[in-house]
Structure formats: C-alpha cells, structure tokens
Design a protein around this motif. Structure first.
Motif, short mmCIF file in Angstrom:
data_model
loop_
_atom_site.label_atom_id
_atom_site.label_comp_id
_atom_site.label_asym_id
_atom_site.label_seq_id
_atom_site.Cartn_x
_atom_site.Cartn_y
_atom_site.Cartn_z
N ARG A 84 9.22 12.78 10.64
CA ARG A 84 8.79 11.62 9.85
C ARG A 84 8.50 10.48 10.83
O ARG A 84 9.36 10.09 11.61
CB ARG A 84 9.86 11.20 8.84
N ALA A 144 6.61 6.58 11.60
CA ALA A 144 6.06 5.32 11.12
C ALA A 144 4.85 4.97 11.97
O ALA A 144 4.93 4.96 13.20
CB ALA A 144 7.09 4.21 11.20
N SER A 203 -1.45 0.21 11.20
CA SER A 203 -2.12 1.51 11.06
C SER A 203 -3.62 1.42 10.85
O SER A 203 -4.32 2.42 11.02
CB SER A 203 -1.51 2.28 9.90
N HIS A 237 4.54 7.27 7.36
CA HIS A 237 4.57 6.03 6.59
C HIS A 237 3.71 5.02 7.36
O HIS A 237 4.03 4.64 8.49
CB HIS A 237 5.99 5.50 6.44
N VAL A 286 1.88 1.35 7.85
CA VAL A 286 2.11 -0.05 7.50
C VAL A 286 1.00 -0.89 8.13
O VAL A 286 0.73 -0.77 9.34
CB VAL A 286 3.49 -0.55 7.98
N GLU A 313 -5.30 5.20 1.85
CA GLU A 313 -4.74 5.91 0.69
C GLU A 313 -5.78 6.82 0.04
O GLU A 313 -5.50 7.98 -0.29
CB GLU A 313 -4.22 4.90 -0.34
N THR A 321 2.73 7.91 2.96
CA THR A 321 3.06 6.72 2.19
C THR A 321 2.53 5.50 2.92
O THR A 321 2.33 5.54 4.14
CB THR A 321 4.58 6.60 1.98
N THR A 322 2.28 4.43 2.17
CA THR A 322 1.67 3.24 2.77
C THR A 322 2.41 1.99 2.31
O THR A 322 3.10 2.00 1.28
CB THR A 322 0.19 3.12 2.40
N GLU A 323 2.21 0.93 3.07
CA GLU A 323 2.82 -0.35 2.75
C GLU A 323 1.95 -1.47 3.31
O GLU A 323 1.56 -1.41 4.49
CB GLU A 323 4.22 -0.42 3.36
N GLU A 365 15.43 0.25 7.91
CA GLU A 365 14.17 0.93 7.60
C GLU A 365 13.74 1.83 8.76
O GLU A 365 13.32 2.97 8.56
CB GLU A 365 13.08 -0.10 7.32
N PHE A 423 13.20 7.00 10.56
CA PHE A 423 12.10 7.66 11.29
C PHE A 423 12.61 8.23 12.61
O PHE A 423 13.51 7.66 13.24
CB PHE A 423 10.98 6.66 11.59
#
Length: 419
Positions: free
Chosen positions: A268, A270, A274, A290, A292, A303, A316-318, A331, A335
């Motif tokens: 996993r 991060a 990105s 993930h 960000v 996405e 996943t995105t943020e 957080e 990772f």
C-alpha cells in the motif's frame, strides 16, 4: 565599453564566470577556457565575441538561441553538457552534506517538449508572439521551436498568432499554453479575462478552423471537440485544462520506472502531490494506492481514469493541500512506502511528518535541487538513509534537472537510539 576576459568556470545557470578585480562576472553563452570580448552590465556581461573558443563549443541548432530565453546550453557539446549538469547537482547535494554517488544522467528528452507556453504581446502597433528573452519582458518572435515534439514545433506559434489576432483588440498580454495530446492540440489562454458572447463564438469557430481538440480561457472550457487524452500505462486520462504535466513523455516514463522499481515490494503506497496520476495509475497495476492532490480537477481526472481501467488494485483519492495539511503520523503509518512529487517549493512540512512516522521507504521526486536537498536532509536527520539519486534530464538545453531520491529507514540507527 568592450573588454576582453577569460572564462574560468560555469555557474549553476550555465553562465560562464570570469574572475575580475571587481568580483565574479557572469557571461551567458561563454565556456571555461575561452577568451571572450564582453560589455559589462553590472555583475553580468553581454557576450560580444568569442575570441579563443573552447573545444567543447558546439554550433547551436536553433536560429533563436542566444535571443530566446528558453534554452541556455545549445552552445555546449553533449558530453560536456551532461558532465556539467551532473556536476552541478552533485555540488548542490554536497553542500547539503548529501554525499551519495549519483546514478548516470538519464537522457529523457525523447521526441521533445509536449507543452509550450507562448507569449502574445503588443508593445507597439505590431503583435509579437514567442518566448521572453532571458531576464527580460521583451518577446522574441519565433515561427518554430525545435525542442518541442513535432506536433508543436510550428503549429504552436501558428495557433498563438491566430488567437492573438482574434483577441488582440484589447491589446492585453496573453499567454497561450499549447499541449500535444493524443487527440490533437489542447489550448488554454491566460491573460484576457472573461469573454463576451460575441468573442466566445468567434473563439469557438477559431477552434474548429484550427482543428483543436479543446480550447479554454483561464481553465474554463469554451469548446471540447475531442477529449484531450493521454495514455498512462493502461489508462486513458483526460487532462483538466492547464493541469500539470511532466515536460516530456519519456521523462514521465523514466521517472515512473524508477518509482515503480523502488516500490515493487510494497502493498500500500501513498502518492503525494499525485497530479492526474502518472505514478498512481502505474503503481495500481500491482499495488494499492492512495493519491493525494490539492487540484480537484486533477483528482477527478485520476478517479475517472482508474474507474475505467480494468483489473487495477484499489485506488483511493483525497483532495488536500499538503503544504498546509500534510499527512500526519497516524495516517502515514498505514503505508509501507510514500512517493512525493511536489512543486518547486518542495515538501518541507510533509518531510517533517515522515520523520515522525514508521514509513520505511520514501521516493522523493523533485524538479528543484535546492528544495530536494533541504527535504532530504530533514529525512536523513530523522533516520532515513539516502541510497540512490537519479538525475533525469527531461529539461534538455536548460539548467534544470529532474531528481529522484530513494530513501529507506535506517533501522539499525533507529534501534540504537532506543536502546
């Protein structure tokens, strides 16, 4: 008044440097060992003539070199240029006490730059379209740019001139960004402000005449005739208007190859800062990611591309401003690797949080040697070891270089502190 000086070394911005009684004198387009005639302009000088040339001098391939401010090194032979660029980066890292040997420079120019920003100005009664001269607001008119991909070399100036003629009545300074995508040219115009209904219709008609894929003003899409798409791994990404893009396709692929190899044992990851997913979409071929990013449109594009690509791992995105709100220790601890590719300002706040975390691997991508060195020094002071540094030359003929650093947690050092 003209005078003759001898160049002793090159500066970080590719200027030749002569040591004079009044201090260092910076001479653009001069090389070490050359005797040159110059005219002083304070601490800088205008090169009048090269009287004794260096054997490392090459003939520039662009007719605008020396006037246009876009390129700084076309007068250097290739091997000399590579050695100077690698040496400049090594010196910057050494100054920050980062004494890891550099990997060989990766030539990532490929077919050339896939995005150009041309300036349209009206300083007199005539329209001028091109690049700014070095350290000046004077526009050097060009009709082609040989360091661009073939689709942009001549077409980008033609597009910018057509837009200037259409919007030039107000004589506002315009910046025309032209990106070569797989469906044609994607154009974003800045500087004009909102258009009235009549001008909007004229610009939409112009986009058809020029066969543009998309035309936008300040990021607002006027017309999208074809989706401005780029392929990233198995994904098709429709770029948001004016969004960030690596300078060359080969540059993006070279950076991604290093990132993927470093993270290959992760489960996993991060991907911080990105963008539209040049790393995330490739990593997701085999690793949960993930991503960000502060740019909402870029996150939305990522996405959409991930959803449309079959058999990816979880993405996943943020949307998050990592300068103001870096990922915090709890957080980060979820990772087993972090990739970060910040703007030139670097990622100081995020580096400090990484130091306090349990993340074992950081892959740091940067376009600025100074902020890369600062952030890496922070990570090293907190127990990370800089294992490798890869210079990736996607900004050919300029002083800029992309950098990838691989940092792993120094487990032995960390344990010794706890005993």
């Amino acid at each position: 008044m003209a005078e003759q000086v001898t160049i002793t070394r090159l500066g970080a911005k590719a200027d030749g440097i002569a040591e004079t009684a009044s201090g260092p004198l910076f001479v653009p387009f001069a090389l070490p060992g050359e005797t040159v005639t110059i005219e002083r302009e304070g601490a800088r000088a205008h090169l009048v003539s090269v009287d004794v040339p260096s054997p490392e001098r090459a003939v520039p391939f662009c007719p605008y070199f020396g006037e246009c401010g876009g390129c700084a090194t076309q007068h250097m032979r290739h091997d000399f240029y590579r050695a100077w660029k690698q040496g400049t980066l090594a010196h910057t890292l050494h100054q920050a006490r980062l004494d890891v040997p550099l990997e060989p420079m990766i030539d990532a120019h490929g077919e050339g730059r896939r995005r150009l920003t041309l300036h349209v100005r009206f300083p007199d009664r005539e329209m001028h379209v091109g690049y700014m001269a070095a350290r000046s607001h004077h526009v050097v008119d060009i009709d082609h740019c040989p360091i661009a991909v073939p689709a942009l070399q001549r077409q980008a100036p033609l597009v910018a001139r057509a837009i200037g003629r259409q919007l030039g009545a107000g004589r506002k300074p315009l910046d025309v960004q032209v990106t070569a995508v797989e469906t044609g040219l994607d154009v974003d115009v800045r500087g004009h402000g909102p258009l009235n209904a009549k001008d909007r219709q004229r610009m939409i008609a112009l986009a058809a005449d020029l066969d543009l894929a998309r035309l936008s003003i300040h990021g607002e899409v006027l017309v999208e005739r074809r989706p401005p798409a780029l392929t990233i791994a198995r994904s098709s990404v429709v770029l948001p208007a004016g969004s960030f893009l690596q300078a060359t396709r080969l540059g993006e692929e070279s950076l991604a190859s290093i990132v993927l190899d470093a993270c290959k044992s992760g489960k996993r990851v991060a991907d911080l800062f990105s963008g539209c997913g040049p790393f995330a979409l490739r990593l997701a071929e085999r690793i949960a990611v993930h991503a960000v990013e502060t740019d909402k449109a870029a996150v939305a594009a990522l996405e959409r591309a991930a959803r449309a690509t079959p058999n990816l791992r979880a993405v996943t995105t943020e949307v998050r401003d990592l300068f103001r709100r870096p990922l915090l220790t709890p957080e980060l601890n979820t990772f087993d690797a972090v990739v970060m590719d910040p703007p030139r300002a670097g990622a100081e706040a995020q580096a400090q949080q990484l130091v306090a975390s349990k993340v074992p691997l950081v892959v740091s991508v940067s376009c600025d040697a100074g902020t890369f060195a600062r952030d890496t020094a922070i990570l090293q002071s907190g127990g990370f070891k800089l294992e490798r540094v890869y210079p990736v030359d996607q900004f050919s003929f300029s002083p800029h270089v992309e950098i990838v650093g691989i940092l792993r947690r120094d487990v032995v050092k960390k344990l010794s502190r706890n005993t």
